[in-house]
Design a protein around this motif. Structure first.
Motif, mmCIF file in Angstrom:
data_model
loop_
_atom_site.group_PDB
_atom_site.id
_atom_site.type_symbol
_atom_site.label_atom_id
_atom_site.label_comp_id
_atom_site.label_asym_id
_atom_site.label_seq_id
_atom_site.Cartn_x
_atom_site.Cartn_y
_atom_site.Cartn_z
ATOM 1 N N VAL A 38 39.715 37.526 52.508
ATOM 2 C CA VAL A 38 38.486 37.720 53.285
ATOM 3 C C VAL A 38 38.392 36.650 54.365
ATOM 4 O O VAL A 38 38.070 36.936 55.527
ATOM 5 N N SER A 39 38.700 35.415 53.985
ATOM 6 C CA SER A 39 38.657 34.313 54.952
ATOM 7 C C SER A 39 39.595 34.580 56.120
ATOM 8 O O SER A 39 39.235 34.382 57.284
ATOM 9 N N ARG A 40 40.797 35.022 55.784
ATOM 10 C CA ARG A 40 41.788 35.276 56.818
ATOM 11 C C ARG A 40 41.288 36.359 57.780
ATOM 12 O O ARG A 40 41.413 36.244 59.007
ATOM 13 N N ILE A 41 40.663 37.381 57.199
ATOM 14 C CA ILE A 41 40.150 38.474 58.025
ATOM 15 C C ILE A 41 39.053 37.972 58.972
ATOM 16 O O ILE A 41 39.034 38.280 60.165
ATOM 17 N N LEU A 42 38.142 37.154 58.399
ATOM 18 C CA LEU A 42 37.032 36.656 59.220
ATOM 19 C C LEU A 42 37.536 35.685 60.272
ATOM 20 O O LEU A 42 37.081 35.707 61.425
ATOM 21 N N PRO A 48 32.008 40.575 60.510
ATOM 22 C CA PRO A 48 31.756 40.547 59.055
ATOM 23 C C PRO A 48 30.934 41.747 58.578
ATOM 24 O O PRO A 48 31.051 42.152 57.427
ATOM 25 N N ASN A 49 30.134 42.324 59.456
ATOM 26 C CA ASN A 49 29.365 43.503 59.070
ATOM 27 C C ASN A 49 30.243 44.719 58.830
ATOM 28 O O ASN A 49 29.783 45.723 58.301
ATOM 29 N N ARG A 50 31.482 44.614 59.259
ATOM 30 C CA ARG A 50 32.389 45.741 59.095
ATOM 31 C C ARG A 50 33.438 45.474 58.019
ATOM 32 O O ARG A 50 34.498 46.069 57.992
ATOM 33 N N GLY A 72 34.385 27.430 55.478
ATOM 34 C CA GLY A 72 33.914 27.150 56.822
ATOM 35 C C GLY A 72 33.122 28.260 57.471
ATOM 36 O O GLY A 72 32.129 28.006 58.128
ATOM 37 N N SER A 73 33.527 29.506 57.243
ATOM 38 C CA SER A 73 32.849 30.594 57.943
ATOM 39 C C SER A 73 31.635 31.092 57.158
ATOM 40 O O SER A 73 31.556 32.258 56.799
ATOM 41 N N SER A 74 30.724 30.186 56.879
ATOM 42 C CA SER A 74 29.654 30.531 55.948
ATOM 43 C C SER A 74 28.700 31.570 56.518
ATOM 44 O O SER A 74 28.220 32.439 55.796
ATOM 45 N N ARG A 75 28.440 31.516 57.819
ATOM 46 C CA ARG A 75 27.514 32.493 58.349
ATOM 47 C C ARG A 75 28.124 33.887 58.339
ATOM 48 O O ARG A 75 27.507 34.862 57.978
ATOM 49 N N ALA A 76 29.411 33.941 58.676
ATOM 50 C CA ALA A 76 30.099 35.229 58.638
ATOM 51 C C ALA A 76 30.134 35.768 57.209
ATOM 52 O O ALA A 76 29.890 36.950 56.970
ATOM 53 N N ALA A 77 30.412 34.877 56.248
ATOM 54 C CA ALA A 77 30.528 35.320 54.857
ATOM 55 C C ALA A 77 29.234 35.974 54.387
ATOM 56 O O ALA A 77 29.254 36.941 53.627
ATOM 57 N N SER A 78 28.116 35.458 54.848
ATOM 58 C CA SER A 78 26.843 35.999 54.373
ATOM 59 C C SER A 78 26.566 37.387 54.940
ATOM 60 O O SER A 78 25.680 38.090 54.469
#
Length: 672
Positions: A38-42, A48-50, A72-78
């Motif tokens: 998931v991290s790699r994708i983001l 992230p919505n997709r 690191g990508s905490s906003r995207a993860a949410s």
DNA sequence: AGTAAAAGGTTTTTT
DNA sequence: ACCTTTTACT
């Protein structure tokens, strides 16, 4: 955090060319790999919505996304769509349900609600033949769900899974027809419906729009998906959708819910060109523990060939304890838990696992006696207890005045109100016609109740009016409704005070919500565990032991694991002894239990256990050790086993009977 | 007629 | 311990 991936893990993270199946053995870093993917994708800039991440529980999704956020990508993860098939179905159906003829305001029935509705229909149809007991409503719902989720014919389900109900096939058809019609007219969906409607949408005119929602789909625990879920996955993917599923066919333990490992085995057929990556280096357990697990799994060939290995070659041998009976087992488990704590393994690093919720009953008593704090997962849920359902019914009527089921429960809870009065009130309030002003009518005085219920009904009218006024948040509404419960519980339950205390807890749980309907939906899709004899869950900074069914322990791990009731008849469950597939699933269940342990493992085998679950007598059965453990017995350390002691036992019982006779004689002398 | 109490049974595992 | 059916009671 993810820079320590091994080669196959890294390959699983990086692969993009085709649909990917990751076969991940127990403890092989599956969660870490999926999170890294998931991290790699983001990181590559995906929206992230997709991204859709489907997991078995909502907690699993939350944990995985927390790991992603930590990189690191905490906003995207949410913003990633994470959750279970059912919670995602809920979200999709709220948005696209109209296309399937659903009102967006549908209510979700949990297992208990569905059972109650089935019971209502069952009673209305009235199948009580003289001398022939009709299957209980739980059984009827079980048959229905099994039939729907496996897409099998009723006759086949009855033959293979419910042979003792075969006589009622025709009556069941009638009930199922009525049940389905009732769900539709009441605008409610059960768990199975949510998947069926989602699948239906994927082949409807909005199917294309659904497939356009996501570019990346990741699915965990794929071995425990059923055929409908597999259809959904296919229906949600475009040819260019990046699909990745993870599973371990050796840990498939939801066959009773119609899950099938065929979904894994046939993955390449469903998604041509699919790639498979296998993870078999175990980072969790010591070799002595893995040796036992491998030895158990080796007794079946029903899975991709896989042999777990670990760098942790040293470690203590697993211990096999034989006990005289259940209470000896409870005492010994407590001792070994405390002993492990002495050695520095805190309670939170330990778990006790068992096949069925009631297997831990004796242990719970012993733990309480010794003041050892614990939390129990699995088994009976908090929401399934009658008094909690009473309160939820009140909230649901406020939320959806057409909720017939909730109305019936409320009305029948009052003194002197039985089936006939409920029928009359239903008609007067318009509940049977799904009138949306039923609550308002009731508040205004419609629906006269028998004199015995006057006080209760008056309070109910006031409580509903207060809650509808709009000034109270959900928690405060529950507080108000609790007053009505206080009027009703004493005649309904024998321990009213304890049950009222549970209502307080519910109010506390609701305090995080501003919307009543949101609270209700969250509660059915993500029910809290039962907090049995504790005032509340222990504080997070306290040390507590985990008790869990093996099913609920899936995906978790502890330094020290204690397994109860490793006896034939319990594990494997005697209900599975008949057929091969059932037995294979029991074996995998044992495998799941064993592979939860990191450092220490103890397996407990009581020689005698109660004949049946509800026994209040002293009838016991002498058991053999689990057929799965016997072949690997030499891999365990075994403390000296107690002698069976049958002779002493029966002598004591005879003596006991003698005394009882004496007492009876002495008593009867008083009036003879 | 309708409700309440008593008697008699009872197939795990969960979203 | 809870659910279903039967019986007793108002």
């Amino acid at each position: 955090m993810f820079d320590t991936l091994n080669a196959p893990q890294q390959a699983a993270v990086d692969h993009t060319a085709s649909p990917l199946l990751i076969v991940a053995g127990a403890g092989t870093g599956k969660t870490k790999t999926l999170a890294a993917r998931v991290s790699r994708i983001l990181d590559a800039g995906a929206d992230p919505n997709r991204v859709l991440l489907l997991t078995f529980t909502r907690r699993a999704a939350a944990e995985m996304l927390a790991r992603v956020a930590a990189t690191g990508s905490s906003r995207a993860a949410s913003q990633v769509w994470g959750g279970t098939f059912h919670s995602t179905a809920n979200r999709i159906l709220r948005n696209f349900g109209q296309a399937a003829g659903l009102s967006s305001g549908f209510t979700v029935l949990d297992q208990g609600d569905a059972t109650d509705l089935m019971g209502m229909v069952r009673t209305e149809e009235g199948f009580a033949e003289r001398g022939k007991r009709f299957p209980r409503k739980e059984t009827v719902t079980g048959i229905y769900s099994r039939m729907v989720s496996s897409q099998a014919k009723l006759s086949d389900v009855l033959e293979t899974d419910y042979p003792w109900c075969a006589d009622h096939a025709d009556d069941l058809k009638t009930i199922f027809t009525a049940y389905t019609a009732r769900k539709r007219s009441n605008h409610v969906l059960d768990y199975d419906d949510m998947l069926l409607f989602w699948r239906g949408l994927t082949v409807s005119p909005v199917g294309g729009a659904l497939r356009d929602l996501f570019d990346h789909v990741l699915i965990d625990e794929y071995q425990d998906t059923n055929p409908i879920q597999a259809d959904i996955v296919r229906g949600m993917c475009r040819p260019d959708t990046d699909l990745c599923v993870v599973g371990d066919d050796a840990q498939a333990i939801y066959g009773f819910r119609a899950a099938t490992v065929a979904n894994m085995w046939e993955f390449a057929d469903h998604f041509p060109g699919a790639t498979r990556v296998t993870l078999d280096q175990n980072y969790r357990s010591t070799m002595p523990i893995l040796a036992v697990a491998n030895g158990v799994l080796g007794q079946s060939n029903d899975h991709f060939a896989k042999h777990l290995w670990s760098d942790r070659t040293s470690g203590v041998s697993p211990i096999l304890h034989t006990h005289h009976d259940e209470s000896d087992q409870s005492r010994a488990v407590c001792e070994s838990i405390l002993d492990a704590r002495e050695r520095g393994i805190s309670l939170r690093d330990q778990a006790v696992l068992f096949r069925a919720g009631h297997h831990a009953d004796g242990l719970e008593l012993e733990l309480t006696r010794r003041d050892i704090p614990f939390v129990k997962y699995g088994g009976l849920k908090y929401l399934e207890s009658g008094h909690v359902k009473d309160l939820l019914a009140l909230l649901r009527v406020l939320d959806n005045p057409a909720d017939q089921l909730a109305w019936h429960r409320i009305l029948a809870s009052m003194e002197g109100v039985g089936p006939a009065t409920v029928r009359r009130l239903s008609a007067e309030l318009g509940i049977d016609d799904q009138a949306d002003d039923s609550v308002a009518r009731f508040i205004d005085g419609a629906g006269a109740v028998p004199p015995a219920a006057d006080t209760q009904a008056a309070d109910l009218r006031d409580a509903l009016a207060t809650c509808l006024s709009g000034d109270l948040n959900p928690s405060a509404q529950i507080d108000r409704l609790k007053q009505f419960c206080a009027l009703v519980f004493p005649t309904r339950y024998d321990n009213a005070t304890a049950r009222l205390a549970d209502i307080d807890q519910l109010a506390a749980g609701a305090s995080a919500y501003v919307s009543r309907s949101r609270f209700l939906t969250e509660l059915t899709l993500d029910p809290p565990n039962r907090t049995s004899d504790q005032a509340g869950p222990p504080h997070l900074d306290d040390d507590w032991l985990t008790l869990s069914t093996i099913h609920s322990a899936k995906g978790l791990e502890w330094r020290s694991v204690h397994i109860l009731h490793a006896a034939d008849g319990n594990m494997p469950s005697e209900m599975a002894l008949g057929d091969e597939a059932g037995l294979a699933e029991e074996l995998r269940l044992m495998y799941v239990a064993l592979t939860r342990a990191k450092d220490e493992l103890s397996v407990h085998f009581p020689l005698r256990f109660h004949v049946n679950r509800y026994a209040n007598d002293d009838r016991h059965v002498y058991a053999q050790i689990s057929r799965f453990i016997e072949p690997v017995r030499e891999l365990f350390d075994e403390p000296a086993a107690p002698s069976v002691g049958v002779d002493v036992e029966s002598e004591l019982q005879l003596a006991g009977v003698g005394v009882a006779d004496e007492v009876d004689l002495a008593l009867s002398a008083l009036w003879d």
